[in-house]
Design a protein around this motif. Structure first.
Motif, PDB file in Angstrom:
ATOM      1  N   GLU A   1       7.760  58.639  18.843  1.00 25.53           N
ATOM      2  CA  GLU A   1       7.025  58.933  17.618  1.00 25.53           C
ATOM      3  C   GLU A   1       7.826  59.918  16.797  1.00 25.53           C
ATOM      4  O   GLU A   1       8.509  60.788  17.341  1.00 25.53           O
ATOM      5  CB  GLU A   1       5.645  59.525  17.931  1.00 25.53           C
ATOM      6  N   ALA A   2       7.724  59.790  15.468  1.00 22.30           N
ATOM      7  CA  ALA A   2       8.460  60.665  14.566  1.00 22.30           C
ATOM      8  C   ALA A   2       7.919  62.080  14.654  1.00 22.30           C
ATOM      9  O   ALA A   2       6.709  62.288  14.801  1.00 22.30           O
ATOM     10  CB  ALA A   2       8.362  60.145  13.134  1.00 22.30           C
ATOM     11  N   VAL A   3       8.797  63.055  14.532  1.00 24.19           N
ATOM     12  CA  VAL A   3       8.393  64.450  14.521  1.00 24.19           C
ATOM     13  C   VAL A   3       7.615  64.733  13.238  1.00 24.19           C
ATOM     14  O   VAL A   3       6.563  65.356  13.269  1.00 24.19           O
ATOM     15  CB  VAL A   3       9.627  65.379  14.645  1.00 24.19           C
ATOM     16  N   ASP A   4       8.133  64.252  12.114  1.00 25.20           N
ATOM     17  CA  ASP A   4       7.452  64.388  10.821  1.00 25.20           C
ATOM     18  C   ASP A   4       6.930  63.012  10.428  1.00 25.20           C
ATOM     19  O   ASP A   4       7.703  62.109  10.104  1.00 25.20           O
ATOM     20  CB  ASP A   4       8.430  64.925   9.777  1.00 25.20           C
ATOM     21  N   GLN A   5       5.623  62.824  10.434  1.00 23.22           N
ATOM     22  CA  GLN A   5       5.017  61.509  10.156  1.00 23.22           C
ATOM     23  C   GLN A   5       5.184  61.077   8.700  1.00 23.22           C
ATOM     24  O   GLN A   5       5.135  59.890   8.405  1.00 23.22           O
ATOM     25  CB  GLN A   5       3.529  61.527  10.520  1.00 23.22           C
ATOM     26  N   LYS A   6       5.434  62.012   7.779  1.00 25.74           N
ATOM     27  CA  LYS A   6       5.594  61.661   6.357  1.00 25.74           C
ATOM     28  C   LYS A   6       6.976  61.090   6.062  1.00 25.74           C
ATOM     29  O   LYS A   6       7.113  60.137   5.308  1.00 25.74           O
ATOM     30  CB  LYS A   6       5.325  62.877   5.475  1.00 25.74           C
TER      31      LYS A   6
ATOM     32  N   LYS B   1      14.375  54.247   0.473  1.00 24.56           N
ATOM     33  CA  LYS B   1      14.022  53.068  -0.318  1.00 24.56           C
ATOM     34  C   LYS B   1      14.428  51.776   0.381  1.00 24.56           C
ATOM     35  O   LYS B   1      13.653  50.827   0.458  1.00 24.56           O
ATOM     36  CB  LYS B   1      14.664  53.151  -1.700  1.00 24.56           C
ATOM     37  N   LEU B   2      15.665  51.721   0.872  1.00 23.85           N
ATOM     38  CA  LEU B   2      16.146  50.488   1.510  1.00 23.85           C
ATOM     39  C   LEU B   2      15.682  50.361   2.962  1.00 23.85           C
ATOM     40  O   LEU B   2      15.255  49.298   3.403  1.00 23.85           O
ATOM     41  CB  LEU B   2      17.674  50.423   1.447  1.00 23.85           C
ATOM     42  N   PHE B   3      15.836  51.433   3.699  1.00 25.43           N
ATOM     43  CA  PHE B   3      15.473  51.440   5.123  1.00 25.43           C
ATOM     44  C   PHE B   3      14.547  52.618   5.390  1.00 25.43           C
ATOM     45  O   PHE B   3      15.008  53.689   5.747  1.00 25.43           O
ATOM     46  CB  PHE B   3      16.722  51.557   6.002  1.00 25.43           C
ATOM     47  N   PRO B   4      13.234  52.461   5.187  1.00 22.73           N
ATOM     48  CA  PRO B   4      12.321  53.602   5.359  1.00 22.73           C
ATOM     49  C   PRO B   4      12.297  54.087   6.812  1.00 22.73           C
ATOM     50  O   PRO B   4      12.609  53.341   7.741  1.00 22.73           O
ATOM     51  CB  PRO B   4      10.964  53.040   4.932  1.00 22.73           C
ATOM     52  N   GLY B   5      11.922  55.358   6.975  1.00 20.55           N
ATOM     53  CA  GLY B   5      11.875  55.963   8.298  1.00 20.55           C
ATOM     54  C   GLY B   5      10.824  55.325   9.192  1.00 20.55           C
ATOM     55  O   GLY B   5       9.845  54.746   8.737  1.00 20.55           O
ATOM     56  N   ALA B   6      11.030  55.434  10.477  1.00 20.06           N
ATOM     57  CA  ALA B   6      10.112  54.848  11.454  1.00 20.06           C
ATOM     58  C   ALA B   6       9.071  55.883  11.866  1.00 20.06           C
ATOM     59  O   ALA B   6       9.402  57.016  12.201  1.00 20.06           O
ATOM     60  CB  ALA B   6      10.892  54.376  12.673  1.00 20.06           C
ATOM     61  N   ARG B   7       7.800  55.497  11.795  1.00 19.06           N
ATOM     62  CA  ARG B   7       6.714  56.373  12.225  1.00 19.06           C
ATOM     63  C   ARG B   7       6.635  56.369  13.756  1.00 19.06           C
ATOM     64  O   ARG B   7       6.499  57.407  14.381  1.00 19.06           O
ATOM     65  CB  ARG B   7       5.394  55.897  11.635  1.00 19.06           C
ATOM     66  N   TYR B   8       6.694  55.180  14.351  1.00 17.15           N
ATOM     67  CA  TYR B   8       6.808  55.093  15.809  1.00 17.15           C
ATOM     68  C   TYR B   8       7.556  53.818  16.189  1.00 17.15           C
ATOM     69  O   TYR B   8       7.624  52.859  15.438  1.00 17.15           O
ATOM     70  CB  TYR B   8       5.444  55.177  16.509  1.00 17.15           C
ATOM     71  N   VAL B   9       8.159  53.855  17.367  1.00 12.46           N
ATOM     72  CA  VAL B   9       8.921  52.732  17.908  1.00 12.46           C
ATOM     73  C   VAL B   9       8.456  52.520  19.336  1.00 12.46           C
ATOM     74  O   VAL B   9       8.401  53.474  20.126  1.00 12.46           O
ATOM     75  CB  VAL B   9      10.447  53.010  17.895  1.00 12.46           C
ATOM     76  N   GLU B  10       8.124  51.287  19.665  1.00 12.49           N
ATOM     77  CA  GLU B  10       7.752  50.946  21.032  1.00 12.49           C
ATOM     78  C   GLU B  10       8.702  49.864  21.533  1.00 12.49           C
ATOM     79  O   GLU B  10       8.832  48.807  20.917  1.00 12.49           O
ATOM     80  CB  GLU B  10       6.307  50.453  21.085  1.00 12.49           C
TER      81      GLU B  10
END
Length: 185
Positions: free
Chosen positions: A90-95, A116-125
């Motif tokens: 899970e991301a440390v910063d959810q925003k 914009k092109l590759f937004p950050g991941a909120r969580y990865v499973e």
């Protein structure tokens, strides 16, 4: 035969005694090395020294037998298949989300490189399955990005590697102590 001091040697007694000593030493097995030395000392001055040599010879023989027959090879346990590995980050910063890069053969998949092109991941499973001995590993990846309400699903086969930054390990089924389990578990 005549000795240097002029006395005669009875050769028949001497050879029979030597034969008896040799037969006795042969019959006692591992003590055949130490027995002639001990007998010379017994005739000479020190009976205790001869006994010590016999005891040491017996201990050495016992140790050699224990090493030869007591050591057994270690047997590894059977690995059970299918092997399934679950890992969740899970991301440390959810925003802003975290960075996640996945390599499969020669292809790279980015999350969090550019907002914009590759937004950050909120969580990865990540679920990795090895069905049987020598088979190709199947990898299932679910990625939820910051700006989306639905997840991206990736299905991969073969060698898959990934790098995670800005994210923390939330759950894993790895054994503890290998650095692949969360600190709380």
């Amino acid at each position: 035969m005549v000795r240097s001091n002029g006395s005669h040697i009875d050769k028949s007694k001497d050879t029979s005694q030597q034969r008896r000593l040799a037969a006795n030493a042969w019959a006692q097995g591992f003590q055949s090395i130490a027995l002639p030395i001990a007998r010379k000392r017994i005739r000479g001055q020190d009976f205790v020294f001869g006994l010590r040599i016999l005891i040491v010879a017996r201990i050495i023989a016992l140790l050699i037998l224990m090493i030869c027959f007591g050591v057994q090879p270690a047997r590894a346990g059977q690995i059970e298949y299918p092997q399934v590995i679950h890992t969740q980050y899970e991301a440390v910063d959810q925003k802003t989300g975290g960075h996640f890069v996945l390599w499969s053969e020669r292809e790279k998949i980015f999350y969090g490189l550019d907002q914009k092109l590759f937004p950050g991941a909120r969580y990865v499973e990540i679920t990795q399955v090895t069905p049987s001995v020598g088979s190709i590993t199947l990898t299932y990846v679910e990625v939820r990005t910051v700006g989306s309400t639905t997840s991206d699903y990736l299905y991969l086969a073969g060698n898959v590697r990934f790098r995670v930054s800005g994210m923390t390990l939330k759950s894993s089924n790895f054994p503890a102590g290998g650095g692949m389990t969360p600190n709380g578990q």
